[in-house]
Scaffold this motif. Sequence first.
Motif, PDB file in Angstrom:
ATOM      1  N   PHE A  68       0.666  -1.300  -0.403  1.00 60.33           N
ATOM      2  CA  PHE A  68      -0.246   0.232   0.125  1.00 60.33           C
ATOM      3  C   PHE A  68       0.915   1.379   0.241  1.00 60.33           C
ATOM      4  O   PHE A  68       0.708   1.981   0.269  1.00 60.33           O
ATOM      5  N   GLY A  69       2.123   0.605   0.327  1.00 60.31           N
ATOM      6  CA  GLY A  69       3.114   2.494   0.096  1.00 60.31           C
ATOM      7  C   GLY A  69       3.235   3.026  -0.578  1.00 60.31           C
ATOM      8  O   GLY A  69       3.212   2.435  -1.571  1.00 60.31           O
ATOM      9  N   SER A  70       4.423   3.750  -1.007  1.00 58.83           N
ATOM     10  CA  SER A  70       4.674   4.356  -1.966  1.00 58.83           C
ATOM     11  C   SER A  70       5.309   3.995  -2.873  1.00 58.83           C
ATOM     12  O   SER A  70       6.253   2.221  -2.292  1.00 58.83           O
ATOM     13  N   ARG A  71       6.056   3.908  -4.165  1.00 59.72           N
ATOM     14  CA  ARG A  71       6.250   2.709  -5.121  1.00 59.72           C
ATOM     15  C   ARG A  71       8.331   2.661  -4.959  1.00 59.72           C
ATOM     16  O   ARG A  71       8.333   3.270  -4.438  1.00 59.72           O
ATOM     17  N   PRO A  72       7.830   0.886  -4.510  1.00 57.55           N
ATOM     18  CA  PRO A  72       9.823   0.717  -4.686  1.00 57.55           C
ATOM     19  C   PRO A  72      10.702   2.009  -5.822  1.00 57.55           C
ATOM     20  O   PRO A  72      10.016   1.948  -6.846  1.00 57.55           O
ATOM     21  N   ASP A  88      -5.958  -9.731 -15.635  1.00 61.92           N
ATOM     22  CA  ASP A  88      -5.253 -10.618 -14.777  1.00 61.92           C
ATOM     23  C   ASP A  88      -3.648 -11.233 -14.837  1.00 61.92           C
ATOM     24  O   ASP A  88      -2.938 -11.491 -14.285  1.00 61.92           O
ATOM     25  N   VAL A  89      -3.360 -11.226 -16.255  1.00 63.99           N
ATOM     26  CA  VAL A  89      -2.026 -11.943 -16.251  1.00 63.99           C
ATOM     27  C   VAL A  89      -0.767 -10.416 -15.377  1.00 63.99           C
ATOM     28  O   VAL A  89       0.028 -10.752 -15.206  1.00 63.99           O
ATOM     29  N   VAL A  90      -1.346  -9.296 -16.140  1.00 61.08           N
ATOM     30  CA  VAL A  90      -0.109  -8.049 -15.739  1.00 61.08           C
ATOM     31  C   VAL A  90      -0.704  -8.214 -14.144  1.00 61.08           C
ATOM     32  O   VAL A  90       0.670  -7.830 -13.437  1.00 61.08           O
ATOM     33  N   GLU A  91      -1.571  -8.110 -13.304  1.00 59.70           N
ATOM     34  CA  GLU A  91      -1.617  -8.449 -11.420  1.00 59.70           C
ATOM     35  C   GLU A  91      -0.810  -8.992 -10.822  1.00 59.70           C
ATOM     36  O   GLU A  91      -0.869  -9.540  -9.949  1.00 59.70           O
ATOM     37  N   GLU A  92      -0.643 -10.587 -11.577  1.00 55.70           N
ATOM     38  CA  GLU A  92      -0.261 -11.209 -11.206  1.00 55.70           C
ATOM     39  C   GLU A  92       0.897 -11.030 -11.086  1.00 55.70           C
ATOM     40  O   GLU A  92       2.048 -11.549 -10.510  1.00 55.70           O
ATOM     41  N   MET A  93       1.428 -10.086 -12.781  1.00 55.48           N
ATOM     42  CA  MET A  93       3.431 -10.068 -13.053  1.00 55.48           C
ATOM     43  C   MET A  93       3.169  -9.367 -11.721  1.00 55.48           C
ATOM     44  O   MET A  93       4.490  -9.304 -10.849  1.00 55.48           O
ATOM     45  N   ALA A  94       2.196  -8.408 -11.601  1.00 55.73           N
ATOM     46  CA  ALA A  94       2.591  -7.624 -10.254  1.00 55.73           C
ATOM     47  C   ALA A  94       2.799  -8.053  -8.584  1.00 55.73           C
ATOM     48  O   ALA A  94       4.155  -7.654  -7.649  1.00 55.73           O
ATOM     49  N   ALA A  97       6.581  -9.774  -8.775  1.00 56.61           N
ATOM     50  CA  ALA A  97       7.307  -8.852  -8.299  1.00 56.61           C
ATOM     51  C   ALA A  97       7.279  -8.685  -7.040  1.00 56.61           C
ATOM     52  O   ALA A  97       8.627  -8.050  -6.245  1.00 56.61           O
ATOM     53  N   ARG A  98       6.136  -8.027  -6.173  1.00 49.32           N
ATOM     54  CA  ARG A  98       5.915  -7.288  -5.182  1.00 49.32           C
ATOM     55  C   ARG A  98       6.776  -8.363  -3.943  1.00 49.32           C
ATOM     56  O   ARG A  98       7.109  -8.334  -3.415  1.00 49.32           O
ATOM     57  N   ARG A  99       6.137  -9.859  -4.112  1.00 49.13           N
ATOM     58  CA  ARG A  99       6.343 -11.125  -3.066  1.00 49.13           C
ATOM     59  C   ARG A  99       8.657 -11.327  -3.593  1.00 49.13           C
ATOM     60  O   ARG A  99       8.482 -11.667  -2.448  1.00 49.13           O
ATOM     61  N   ARG A 100       8.611 -10.801  -4.890  1.00 45.15           N
ATOM     62  CA  ARG A 100      10.938 -11.211  -4.702  1.00 45.15           C
ATOM     63  C   ARG A 100      11.471 -10.058  -4.125  1.00 45.15           C
ATOM     64  O   ARG A 100      12.151 -10.321  -3.415  1.00 45.15           O
ATOM     65  N   MET A 101      10.595  -8.888  -3.531  1.00 45.30           N
ATOM     66  CA  MET A 101      10.496  -8.005  -3.209  1.00 45.30           C
ATOM     67  C   MET A 101      10.985  -8.585  -1.329  1.00 45.30           C
ATOM     68  O   MET A 101      11.446  -7.879  -0.702  1.00 45.30           O
TER      69      MET A 101
END
Length: 103
Positions: A68-72, A88-94, A97-101
Amino acid sequence: MTVRKRLTPAEFDFIRPHLERQKEQNIEHIRRVLVDGVKQREIAADLRITVQGVSAMVTRAWRTHVEFGSRPEGWRAVNVALPDNVADVVEEMADIARRRMLK
């Protein structure tokens, strides 16, 4: 070597409403770790809980910041209209990427 996660006061204030399930005292202790840089073992001693317990609270707060915070750094927001299946594909990619962070 562990990287210490830190937030600015403004970043913490931005995610604070999302931490409402935490006790107010715990929110203040999470802030002390993420904003003020206080060591988790010191907070654990203050609260009389384990360091792992403090770590879990801080980790949940950090995940809230990522979600929810500012963009990395190096990320940008994109607002586009897409067909449902492509969105759906784009949201899954996001999400990936967040989980990897978080690792």
